[in-house]
Design a protein around this motif. Structure first.
Motif: not given
Length: 180
Positions: A8-13, A25-28, A71-74, A138-142
């Motif tokens: 598992x990776x430790x991921x920040x959003x 914040x539907x994308x987050x 890190x994932x930014x949206x 959200x669709x682009x994040x998916x």
């Protein structure tokens, strides 16, 4: 079947927006749902306005934390005047992962046709941390997660993946040993 064990990776959003709140914040939410369903750990989650310096400072803070691998930014990857997430990302990158933008465009093209040209999604590495700038929908994040990131952030994925090279991302920063 693979002989590798999932790591598992430790991921920040980080959601970048002048208008969204934690309640909408539907994308987050989409990213958090997907990364945790895949078995990764949510290291942190935050929101910040569309401000280049503020975004870069937030990224830099997480890059410096041992508890954050990715890190994932949206948000903020478009063409308008307030869209400065890509510039903030590039301010902190050691290296850009150029092919991520290409892959994301290919995935998007299949879904939204030529409108994919309006996205500036990008990725890079800084201080041994992966950084991905995704659009605010959200669709682009998916699409980014389901078609690219779920595979590249899975150590079992072959022939290669981001996780297996993670220990070597910052090798240039480590002190060289003295010759014997």
């Amino acid at each position: 079947m693979t002989d590798r064990t999932f790591l598992p990776c430790r991921i920040a959003v980080l959601t970048v927006s002048d208008t969204r709140t934690a309640d909408d914040d539907r994308s987050g939410d989409t990213l958090v749902d997907r990364l945790t369903a895949a078995g990764h750990v949510l290291a942190d989650r935050a929101m910040t306005p569309d401000d280049r310096v503020g975004i870069a400072e937030h990224l830099t803070r997480w890059i410096g934390e041992d508890a954050v691998d990715v890190v994932l930014t949206t948000g903020g990857t478009g063409l308008t005047g307030r869209d400065v997430t890509v510039e903030a990302h590039r301010d902190v990158y050691d290296k850009e992962i150029d092919a991520f933008a290409t892959m994301f465009t290919i995935v998007s093209m299949k879904k939204i046709g030529t409108s994919a040209v309006q996205s500036r999604a990008c990725a890079g590495v800084a201080g041994g941390t992966y950084l991905f700038a995704l659009p605010g929908s959200p669709s682009a994040c998916r699409d980014a997660w389901d078609e690219i990131l779920v595979h590249q952030l899975d150590y079992r994925h072959k022939p290669c993946n981001f996780v297996e090279i993670m220990p070597r991302l910052d090798e240039h920063l480590r002190r060289k040993s003295c010759p014997s």
